[in-house]
Design a protein around this motif. Structure first.
Motif, short mmCIF file in Angstrom:
data_model
loop_
_atom_site.label_atom_id
_atom_site.label_comp_id
_atom_site.label_asym_id
_atom_site.label_seq_id
_atom_site.Cartn_x
_atom_site.Cartn_y
_atom_site.Cartn_z
N TYR A 73 0.74 -1.88 0.09
CA TYR A 73 -0.16 0.14 0.30
C TYR A 73 1.15 1.73 -0.25
O TYR A 73 1.68 1.62 0.83
CB TYR A 73 -1.37 0.01 1.36
N ARG A 95 1.49 2.25 7.26
CA ARG A 95 1.82 1.71 6.19
C ARG A 95 1.11 0.03 6.61
O ARG A 95 0.81 -0.65 5.48
CB ARG A 95 3.05 1.73 5.20
N ILE A 98 -1.96 -0.89 7.30
CA ILE A 98 -2.87 -1.29 6.00
C ILE A 98 -2.16 -1.93 5.31
O ILE A 98 -3.49 -3.42 4.71
CB ILE A 98 -2.80 0.09 5.89
N GLN A 99 -1.22 -3.08 4.95
CA GLN A 99 -0.72 -3.85 3.64
C GLN A 99 -0.38 -4.72 5.15
O GLN A 99 -1.36 -5.80 3.97
CB GLN A 99 0.77 -3.85 4.00
N LEU A 102 -4.97 -5.41 4.19
CA LEU A 102 -4.98 -6.12 3.12
C LEU A 102 -4.52 -7.30 2.80
O LEU A 102 -5.64 -8.09 2.05
CB LEU A 102 -4.48 -4.93 2.07
N THR A 133 -9.12 4.72 2.85
CA THR A 133 -8.26 4.25 1.75
C THR A 133 -8.48 2.82 2.08
O THR A 133 -7.95 2.13 1.14
CB THR A 133 -6.97 5.34 2.00
N ARG A 134 -8.17 1.88 3.50
CA ARG A 134 -7.59 0.94 3.44
C ARG A 134 -9.24 0.08 2.99
O ARG A 134 -8.29 -0.44 2.23
CB ARG A 134 -7.24 0.88 4.60
N SER A 137 -9.55 0.41 -0.90
CA SER A 137 -7.82 -0.97 -1.67
C SER A 137 -8.33 -2.19 -0.28
O SER A 137 -7.98 -2.70 -1.98
CB SER A 137 -7.36 -0.58 -0.60
N ASN A 196 -13.24 -0.51 11.05
CA ASN A 196 -13.05 -0.59 9.58
C ASN A 196 -13.42 -2.07 9.51
O ASN A 196 -12.99 -2.74 10.34
CB ASN A 196 -11.35 -0.31 8.80
#
Length: 244
Positions: A73, A95, A98-99, A102, A133-134, A137, A196
């Motif tokens: 990401y 970051r 979030i990665q 994902l 954004t996450r 994504s 989320n």
């Protein structure tokens, strides 16, 4: 559940009610060099997701019957109102978090036995950021994997559809006592609690990430957020699948 107009002083929703996500648009096959790709807009937030296949197993998957999927990401320098320097720090906490989200989300939607001794890389780049954004994504990554699967089936590389779930995500928050679905940036920064939620199209929960921002919330409020999140994911995935 009845939606009420926002109280004076709270962020407006630009014509949508409290339980309605922002408009979603997705186009797959956007990158001619990638075996799978998608461009997704959720309100003003825009994500470009691409999938690459490396004919090499991840080190921890050597000798196993399935391949591996990893996600990366990044946010472009002018994705926000002010220019942000390119993130070259691989240890960046946000970051990395979030990665990992994902990767977990997207691995849950695909049968990696079809990719033995291979590694799938899903790159999600934020072109424009306006909250969520996450979760956008996750949706874009799923759309790019759908594009990859369709191309591999039509090319004869795969004989079975590899996706086992439609997977998406949605942001849910409490602003005052109001529950709101799919927060934009103005709403996210004033929410007293937010989640989320990652789930499948048929309502199976994969992950919930978030919590209270301004002091504890009740168990009933948390369950309300979680339930609304799962329902919102189902609606967003209907929009994604309709456009793929």
């Amino acid at each position: 559940m009845t939606s009420l107009p926002p109280r004076p002083g709270l962020p407006l929703r630009e014509g949508r009610d409290l339980l309605t996500p922002r408009p979603l648009f997705v186009e797959r096959g956007i990158n001619p060099h990638a075996p799978g790709s998608a461009h997704l807009k959720l309100g003003r937030t825009e994500i470009l997701a691409t999938v690459s296949i490396e004919d090499k197993p991840a080190p921890h998957m050597r000798g196993k019957k399935e391949g591996w999927l990893t996600a990366e990401y990044a946010m472009l320098p002018r994705a926000t109102t002010d220019r942000q320097a390119r993130d070259r720090n691989l240890q960046n906490g946000r970051r990395h978090e979030i990665q990992r989200l994902l990767g977990r989300a997207l691995r849950s939607c695909i049968d990696l036995r079809h990719f033995r001794n291979q590694t799938l890389y899903v790159d999600c780049d934020v072109l424009v950021a306006d909250g969520g954004t996450r979760v956008a994504s996750v949706l874009a990554g799923y759309a790019a994997l759908h594009d990859l699967s369709d191309r591999l089936i039509h090319a004869g590389t795969l004989t079975e559809w590899p996706l086992i779930h439609a997977v998406g995500a949605a942001s849910i928050g409490l602003i005052g006592d109001e529950l709101r679905v799919d927060l934009d940036y103005a709403e996210d920064k004033v929410a007293r609690a937010d989640l989320n939620v990652v789930a499948t199209a048929d309502g199976l929960l994969i992950e919930a990430q978030g919590g209270a921002e301004e002091g504890p919330i009740t168990q009933a409020e948390y369950v309300r957020l979680l339930t609304a999140g799962v329902e919102a994911v189902g609606g967003l995935l209907k929009d994604v699948q309709r456009q793929l």
